[in-house]
Design a protein around this motif. Sequence first.
Motif, PDB file in Angstrom:
ATOM      1  N   LYS A 100      15.402   7.922   7.363  1.00 58.29           N
ATOM      2  CA  LYS A 100      16.437   8.911   7.103  1.00 58.29           C
ATOM      3  C   LYS A 100      17.723   8.453   7.782  1.00 58.29           C
ATOM      4  CE  LYS A 100      17.477  13.774   7.222  1.00 58.29           C
ATOM      5  NZ  LYS A 100      17.032  15.111   7.531  1.00 58.29           N
ATOM      6  N   LYS A 101      18.779   8.342   6.979  1.00 57.67           N
ATOM      7  CA  LYS A 101      20.108   7.968   7.476  1.00 57.67           C
ATOM      8  C   LYS A 101      21.088   9.054   7.051  1.00 57.67           C
ATOM      9  CE  LYS A 101      19.786   2.965   7.431  1.00 57.67           C
ATOM     10  NZ  LYS A 101      20.417   1.732   6.971  1.00 57.67           N
ATOM     11  N   ALA A 102      21.601   9.767   8.024  1.00 63.10           N
ATOM     12  CA  ALA A 102      22.534  10.867   7.753  1.00 63.10           C
ATOM     13  C   ALA A 102      21.899  11.801   6.717  1.00 63.10           C
ATOM     14  CB  ALA A 102      23.883  10.335   7.320  1.00 63.10           C
ATOM     15  N   ASP A 103      22.486  11.884   5.530  1.00 61.66           N
ATOM     16  CA  ASP A 103      21.969  12.776   4.499  1.00 61.66           C
ATOM     17  C   ASP A 103      21.121  12.043   3.470  1.00 61.66           C
ATOM     18  OD1 ASP A 103      23.152  14.992   5.625  1.00 61.66           O
ATOM     19  OD2 ASP A 103      25.020  14.719   4.513  1.00 61.66           O
ATOM     20  N   ASP A 104      20.922  10.743   3.663  1.00 60.29           N
ATOM     21  CA  ASP A 104      20.141   9.941   2.714  1.00 60.29           C
ATOM     22  C   ASP A 104      18.771   9.608   3.284  1.00 60.29           C
ATOM     23  OD1 ASP A 104      22.203   9.873   0.892  1.00 60.29           O
ATOM     24  OD2 ASP A 104      22.913   7.895   1.511  1.00 60.29           O
ATOM     25  N   ILE A 105      17.818   9.501   2.396  1.00 61.28           N
ATOM     26  CA  ILE A 105      16.493   8.997   2.749  1.00 61.28           C
ATOM     27  C   ILE A 105      16.283   7.757   1.900  1.00 61.28           C
ATOM     28  CG2 ILE A 105      14.020   9.446   2.748  1.00 61.28           C
ATOM     29  CD1 ILE A 105      14.665  12.411   3.076  1.00 61.28           C
ATOM     30  N   VAL A 106      16.116   6.607   2.565  1.00 58.77           N
ATOM     31  CA  VAL A 106      16.012   5.337   1.854  1.00 58.77           C
ATOM     32  C   VAL A 106      14.730   4.617   2.249  1.00 58.77           C
ATOM     33  CG1 VAL A 106      18.506   5.041   1.645  1.00 58.77           C
ATOM     34  CG2 VAL A 106      17.336   4.117   3.625  1.00 58.77           C
ATOM     35  N   ASP A 127       0.807  -1.219   0.000  1.00 66.57           N
ATOM     36  CA  ASP A 127       0.000   0.000   0.000  1.00 66.57           C
ATOM     37  C   ASP A 127       0.841   1.271   0.000  1.00 66.57           C
ATOM     38  OD1 ASP A 127      -2.792  -1.033   0.134  1.00 66.57           O
ATOM     39  OD2 ASP A 127      -1.962  -2.057   1.877  1.00 66.57           O
ATOM     40  N   PHE A 128       1.975   1.235   0.683  1.00 69.40           N
ATOM     41  CA  PHE A 128       2.881   2.378   0.625  1.00 69.40           C
ATOM     42  C   PHE A 128       4.279   1.967   1.064  1.00 69.40           C
ATOM     43  CE2 PHE A 128       0.903   2.691   4.824  1.00 69.40           C
ATOM     44  CZ  PHE A 128       1.962   2.970   5.667  1.00 69.40           C
ATOM     45  N   LEU A 129       5.219   2.875   0.866  1.00 66.97           N
ATOM     46  CA  LEU A 129       6.611   2.658   1.246  1.00 66.97           C
ATOM     47  C   LEU A 129       6.914   3.494   2.477  1.00 66.97           C
ATOM     48  CD1 LEU A 129       8.189   2.996  -2.303  1.00 66.97           C
ATOM     49  CD2 LEU A 129       7.682   0.875  -1.077  1.00 66.97           C
ATOM     50  N   LEU A 130       7.695   2.938   3.384  1.00 68.68           N
ATOM     51  CA  LEU A 130       8.097   3.652   4.592  1.00 68.68           C
ATOM     52  C   LEU A 130       9.580   3.957   4.477  1.00 68.68           C
ATOM     53  CD1 LEU A 130       7.207   4.667   7.379  1.00 68.68           C
ATOM     54  CD2 LEU A 130       7.765   2.403   8.278  1.00 68.68           C
ATOM     55  N   VAL A 143       9.120  -6.263   5.099  1.00 65.28           N
ATOM     56  CA  VAL A 143       7.664  -6.156   4.995  1.00 65.28           C
ATOM     57  C   VAL A 143       7.068  -5.844   6.365  1.00 65.28           C
ATOM     58  CG1 VAL A 143       5.524  -7.359   4.438  1.00 65.28           C
ATOM     59  CG2 VAL A 143       7.568  -7.789   3.080  1.00 65.28           C
ATOM     60  N   LEU A 144       6.183  -4.855   6.398  1.00 62.09           N
ATOM     61  CA  LEU A 144       5.390  -4.564   7.585  1.00 62.09           C
ATOM     62  C   LEU A 144       3.920  -4.702   7.217  1.00 62.09           C
ATOM     63  CD1 LEU A 144       6.837  -1.330   9.270  1.00 62.09           C
ATOM     64  CD2 LEU A 144       6.953  -3.665  10.118  1.00 62.09           C
ATOM     65  N   PHE A 145       3.182  -5.420   8.050  1.00 64.87           N
ATOM     66  CA  PHE A 145       1.734  -5.457   7.915  1.00 64.87           C
ATOM     67  C   PHE A 145       1.158  -4.509   8.946  1.00 64.87           C
ATOM     68  CE2 PHE A 145       2.728  -9.471   5.859  1.00 64.87           C
ATOM     69  CZ  PHE A 145       1.889  -9.399   4.760  1.00 64.87           C
TER      70      PHE A 145
END
Length: 73
Positions: free
Chosen positions: A12-18, A6-9, A51-53
């Motif tokens: 934020k790690k340092a200057d990256d968002i993954v 349904d969506f991505l979570l 995966v998170l439900f």
Amino acid sequence: YGGYFDFLLYEKKADDIVVKYVVCILNEGKSIKMKELDEILNFARNMRKEVLFAILDSNGDVSFYEASRITLI
């Protein structure tokens, strides 16, 4: 996408968002077929994500459950 989540979570790690998780929302009491669960887990593994439900109960509260694949020998 393939309709597997349904969506991505993001995390934020340092200057990256993954993207860390693919999230699937289910209503409490709704079942999921093993084939569908297998497809979701395969999709996430191929994307190198977890995966998170998110289970939505009748009071509107959300509980999160992490799912992963295991191999039985």
